[in-house]
Write a protein that holds these residues in place. Sequence first.
Motif, PDB file in Angstrom:
ATOM      1  N   THR A  32       0.859  -1.176   0.000  1.00  0.00           N
ATOM      2  CA  THR A  32       0.000   0.000   0.000  1.00  0.00           C
ATOM      3  C   THR A  32       0.897   1.230   0.000  1.00  0.00           C
ATOM      4  O   THR A  32       1.768   1.361   0.862  1.00  0.00           O
ATOM      5  CB  THR A  32      -0.921   0.015   1.236  1.00  0.00           C
ATOM      6  OG1 THR A  32      -1.659  -1.206   1.266  1.00  0.00           O
ATOM      7  CG2 THR A  32      -1.873   1.196   1.195  1.00  0.00           C
ATOM      8  N   ALA A  33       0.701   2.104  -0.980  1.00  0.00           N
ATOM      9  CA  ALA A  33       1.530   3.297  -1.123  1.00  0.00           C
ATOM     10  C   ALA A  33       0.635   4.527  -1.198  1.00  0.00           C
ATOM     11  O   ALA A  33      -0.430   4.485  -1.800  1.00  0.00           O
ATOM     12  CB  ALA A  33       2.381   3.192  -2.378  1.00  0.00           C
ATOM     13  N   THR A  34       1.082   5.622  -0.578  1.00  0.00           N
ATOM     14  CA  THR A  34       0.313   6.863  -0.603  1.00  0.00           C
ATOM     15  C   THR A  34       1.216   8.051  -0.898  1.00  0.00           C
ATOM     16  O   THR A  34       2.429   7.990  -0.706  1.00  0.00           O
ATOM     17  CB  THR A  34      -0.397   7.115   0.748  1.00  0.00           C
ATOM     18  OG1 THR A  34       0.590   7.177   1.775  1.00  0.00           O
ATOM     19  CG2 THR A  34      -1.404   6.027   1.061  1.00  0.00           C
ATOM     20  N   ARG A  35       0.591   9.123  -1.376  1.00  0.00           N
ATOM     21  CA  ARG A  35       1.269  10.406  -1.547  1.00  0.00           C
ATOM     22  C   ARG A  35       0.377  11.445  -0.881  1.00  0.00           C
ATOM     23  O   ARG A  35      -0.647  11.847  -1.436  1.00  0.00           O
ATOM     24  CB  ARG A  35       1.492  10.722  -3.019  1.00  0.00           C
ATOM     25  CG  ARG A  35       2.295  11.986  -3.249  1.00  0.00           C
ATOM     26  CD  ARG A  35       2.592  12.257  -4.714  1.00  0.00           C
ATOM     27  NE  ARG A  35       1.381  12.356  -5.504  1.00  0.00           N
ATOM     28  CZ  ARG A  35       1.000  11.482  -6.439  1.00  0.00           C
ATOM     29  NH1 ARG A  35       1.740  10.438  -6.722  1.00  0.00           N
ATOM     30  NH2 ARG A  35      -0.127  11.644  -7.096  1.00  0.00           N
ATOM     31  N   ALA A  40      -3.652   7.215  -3.230  1.00  0.00           N
ATOM     32  CA  ALA A  40      -3.378   5.911  -2.619  1.00  0.00           C
ATOM     33  C   ALA A  40      -3.323   4.863  -3.728  1.00  0.00           C
ATOM     34  O   ALA A  40      -4.102   4.913  -4.690  1.00  0.00           O
ATOM     35  CB  ALA A  40      -4.443   5.543  -1.616  1.00  0.00           C
ATOM     36  N   GLN A  41      -2.388   3.939  -3.610  1.00  0.00           N
ATOM     37  CA  GLN A  41      -2.203   2.876  -4.599  1.00  0.00           C
ATOM     38  C   GLN A  41      -1.963   1.563  -3.871  1.00  0.00           C
ATOM     39  O   GLN A  41      -1.192   1.514  -2.920  1.00  0.00           O
ATOM     40  CB  GLN A  41      -1.010   3.196  -5.502  1.00  0.00           C
ATOM     41  CG  GLN A  41      -0.698   2.163  -6.540  1.00  0.00           C
ATOM     42  CD  GLN A  41       0.490   2.547  -7.407  1.00  0.00           C
ATOM     43  OE1 GLN A  41       1.219   3.489  -7.119  1.00  0.00           O
ATOM     44  NE2 GLN A  41       0.692   1.817  -8.477  1.00  0.00           N
ATOM     45  N   ASP A  53       6.604  -0.402 -10.792  1.00  0.00           N
ATOM     46  CA  ASP A  53       6.567   1.056 -10.684  1.00  0.00           C
ATOM     47  C   ASP A  53       5.370   1.504  -9.856  1.00  0.00           C
ATOM     48  O   ASP A  53       4.290   0.931  -9.939  1.00  0.00           O
ATOM     49  CB  ASP A  53       6.497   1.700 -12.066  1.00  0.00           C
ATOM     50  CG  ASP A  53       7.802   1.556 -12.842  1.00  0.00           C
ATOM     51  OD1 ASP A  53       8.870   1.551 -12.197  1.00  0.00           O
ATOM     52  OD2 ASP A  53       7.755   1.460 -14.076  1.00  0.00           O
ATOM     53  N   PHE A  54       5.600   2.571  -9.075  1.00  0.00           N
ATOM     54  CA  PHE A  54       4.502   3.240  -8.399  1.00  0.00           C
ATOM     55  C   PHE A  54       3.914   4.254  -9.373  1.00  0.00           C
ATOM     56  O   PHE A  54       4.318   4.320 -10.534  1.00  0.00           O
ATOM     57  CB  PHE A  54       4.996   3.944  -7.121  1.00  0.00           C
ATOM     58  CG  PHE A  54       5.364   3.003  -6.012  1.00  0.00           C
ATOM     59  CD1 PHE A  54       4.420   2.134  -5.470  1.00  0.00           C
ATOM     60  CD2 PHE A  54       6.641   2.985  -5.486  1.00  0.00           C
ATOM     61  CE1 PHE A  54       4.752   1.265  -4.439  1.00  0.00           C
ATOM     62  CE2 PHE A  54       6.985   2.127  -4.449  1.00  0.00           C
ATOM     63  CZ  PHE A  54       6.035   1.263  -3.932  1.00  0.00           C
ATOM     64  N   ARG A 105       9.674   5.830  -6.554  1.00  0.00           N
ATOM     65  CA  ARG A 105       9.025   5.653  -7.849  1.00  0.00           C
ATOM     66  C   ARG A 105       8.843   4.196  -8.239  1.00  0.00           C
ATOM     67  O   ARG A 105       8.094   3.884  -9.142  1.00  0.00           O
ATOM     68  CB  ARG A 105       9.865   6.348  -8.933  1.00  0.00           C
ATOM     69  CG  ARG A 105      10.187   7.804  -8.668  1.00  0.00           C
ATOM     70  CD  ARG A 105       9.160   8.784  -9.159  1.00  0.00           C
ATOM     71  NE  ARG A 105       8.699   8.594 -10.492  1.00  0.00           N
ATOM     72  CZ  ARG A 105       9.268   9.110 -11.585  1.00  0.00           C
ATOM     73  NH1 ARG A 105      10.346   9.855 -11.491  1.00  0.00           N
ATOM     74  NH2 ARG A 105       8.743   8.883 -12.759  1.00  0.00           N
ATOM     75  N   SER A 106       9.574   3.260  -7.566  1.00  0.00           N
ATOM     76  CA  SER A 106       9.474   1.838  -7.917  1.00  0.00           C
ATOM     77  C   SER A 106       9.955   0.975  -6.760  1.00  0.00           C
ATOM     78  O   SER A 106      10.530   1.483  -5.800  1.00  0.00           O
ATOM     79  CB  SER A 106      10.294   1.545  -9.176  1.00  0.00           C
ATOM     80  OG  SER A 106      11.652   1.897  -8.986  1.00  0.00           O
TER      81      SER A 106
END
Length: 119
Positions: A32-35, A40-41, A53-54, A105-106
């Motif tokens: 789980t990735a967020t900015r 959210a991804q 890659d994100f 980024r990845s």
Amino acid sequence: MRVRRTLAALCTIVPLAWAATGCSDTSAGRITATRGLVFAQTISNPIHGHCHDFAPLGVDAVSNNLGIDIVLHKGPNCTDPVGRPSAYLGTTFSATAVAKLGLWRSFSTVGWPPPAAPN
């Protein structure tokens, strides 16, 4: 005689099923990735041994809920620009990017995937 055939079939099928689950190319679980609060991804069951890659703009926080560790990279395609080191993120841990070093980024997986999904 019937019991012997059934037993023979089970002795053949069970090891094949175990082998199939142990040779999986995916890492069970999700990243789980967020900015910030705007993006959210979630990446589920990433393929082991590949670069993932994100979002194109990158992410600033990552939670590793896979059964294996990952390496976070500052550049696309699992590259690291000069002066922007990668980060190692263990299983079940989370990390937040240092703003002056840029966003992630990845990521790539480390180690072997578990034969079954982690709890």
